[in-house]
Design a protein around this motif. Sequence first.
Motif, mmCIF file in Angstrom:
data_model
loop_
_atom_site.group_PDB
_atom_site.id
_atom_site.type_symbol
_atom_site.label_atom_id
_atom_site.label_comp_id
_atom_site.label_asym_id
_atom_site.label_seq_id
_atom_site.Cartn_x
_atom_site.Cartn_y
_atom_site.Cartn_z
ATOM 1 N N GLN A 54 44.729 -8.252 -26.446
ATOM 2 C CA GLN A 54 45.443 -8.690 -25.254
ATOM 3 C C GLN A 54 45.942 -7.479 -24.476
ATOM 4 N N LEU A 55 45.831 -7.543 -23.152
ATOM 5 C CA LEU A 55 46.323 -6.476 -22.290
ATOM 6 C C LEU A 55 47.631 -6.922 -21.651
ATOM 7 N N LEU A 56 48.706 -6.170 -21.894
ATOM 8 C CA LEU A 56 50.012 -6.450 -21.307
ATOM 9 C C LEU A 56 50.151 -5.555 -20.080
ATOM 10 N N GLU A 57 49.664 -6.079 -18.965
ATOM 11 C CA GLU A 57 49.412 -5.251 -17.780
ATOM 12 C C GLU A 57 50.661 -4.578 -17.234
ATOM 13 N N HIS A 58 51.783 -5.268 -17.194
ATOM 14 C CA HIS A 58 52.973 -4.707 -16.567
ATOM 15 C C HIS A 58 53.653 -3.644 -17.430
ATOM 16 N N HIS A 59 53.229 -3.550 -18.681
ATOM 17 C CA HIS A 59 53.846 -2.580 -19.587
ATOM 18 C C HIS A 59 52.860 -1.499 -20.033
ATOM 19 N N PHE A 60 51.607 -1.579 -19.561
ATOM 20 C CA PHE A 60 50.557 -0.632 -19.965
ATOM 21 C C PHE A 60 50.416 -0.589 -21.487
ATOM 22 N N ARG A 61 50.440 -1.763 -22.089
ATOM 23 C CA ARG A 61 50.326 -1.859 -23.541
ATOM 24 C C ARG A 61 49.134 -2.739 -23.904
ATOM 25 N N VAL A 62 48.563 -2.479 -25.088
ATOM 26 C CA VAL A 62 47.466 -3.287 -25.609
ATOM 27 C C VAL A 62 47.908 -3.839 -26.959
ATOM 28 N N LYS A 63 47.654 -5.128 -27.164
ATOM 29 C CA LYS A 63 48.077 -5.794 -28.397
ATOM 30 C C LYS A 63 46.868 -6.346 -29.131
ATOM 31 N N TYR A 64 46.882 -6.179 -30.452
ATOM 32 C CA TYR A 64 45.823 -6.743 -31.288
ATOM 33 C C TYR A 64 46.459 -7.197 -32.592
ATOM 34 N N ALA A 65 46.278 -8.488 -32.934
ATOM 35 C CA ALA A 65 46.927 -9.066 -34.113
ATOM 36 C C ALA A 65 48.433 -8.856 -33.966
#
Length: 239
Positions: A144-155
């Motif tokens: 998942q891309l958390l666009e407003h925080h420039f973060r990427v999430k996996y599991a």
Amino acid sequence: MGLAIYGYDRLIIVMAKILLFEQNEALADKLASYINGEGHQCYQLRNENHIVDWILLNHPDLVILDQASLAGNAIKFCSEIYYSSSTLLIVTSCSQQGVDQLIALGSGADDFIFKPYLPEEMVARVNAMLRRLQKLAAMRHRVQLLEHHFRVKYADKEVQLTEVEFNLFHLLYSHPHTVFNREDIRKHMYKDHRVVSENTVNSHIRNLRRKLKVISPQHMLITSVYSAGYKYQPCLDQK
């Protein structure tokens, strides 16, 4: 859970291991036939003393227990199954008392079905529960891309990227399996379209890979295509 899954159009078929405990042999055989006909594996037990041990040994995806067949021990078994395993549990009962349903659900059952019921109804409920389970599992294992925080999430893991790294990953992620050469990447890295060297592109790719490895150590999300460029390679459980 050891669900095997395949699909066509919008319908998802889940192949599951199911334990059925029903003392009415005619009903049990008929229900098992319907369940197996859906592509599942249905196992039957006749001795209640073997239920929990069988579950711990064989790890079924779902268990169907008939309340009347458990000689007053239904609540005990619901609790034991709930606390000792992650299997789904459906309780069936001839009782029309709503309190029995509330007690069973409060003791660990995921669903409660009053008898008599049609085998088709049971199979429909089984499939619905398994689809929900599969959906939750798929969401947990989706990048998942958390666009407003420039973060990427996996599991259950997240990683912080720089704005440039995020733009780069977003480009590749939005076009899975598509190979982008360095010139394509340079045009999308900076919003002001500044000119950057190939070495700069390579440096950002290295840093991005290093960070993504933290959340996906077993799978290389960005792969190199020799003399061509880079592409995003989805995890095996992603569509």
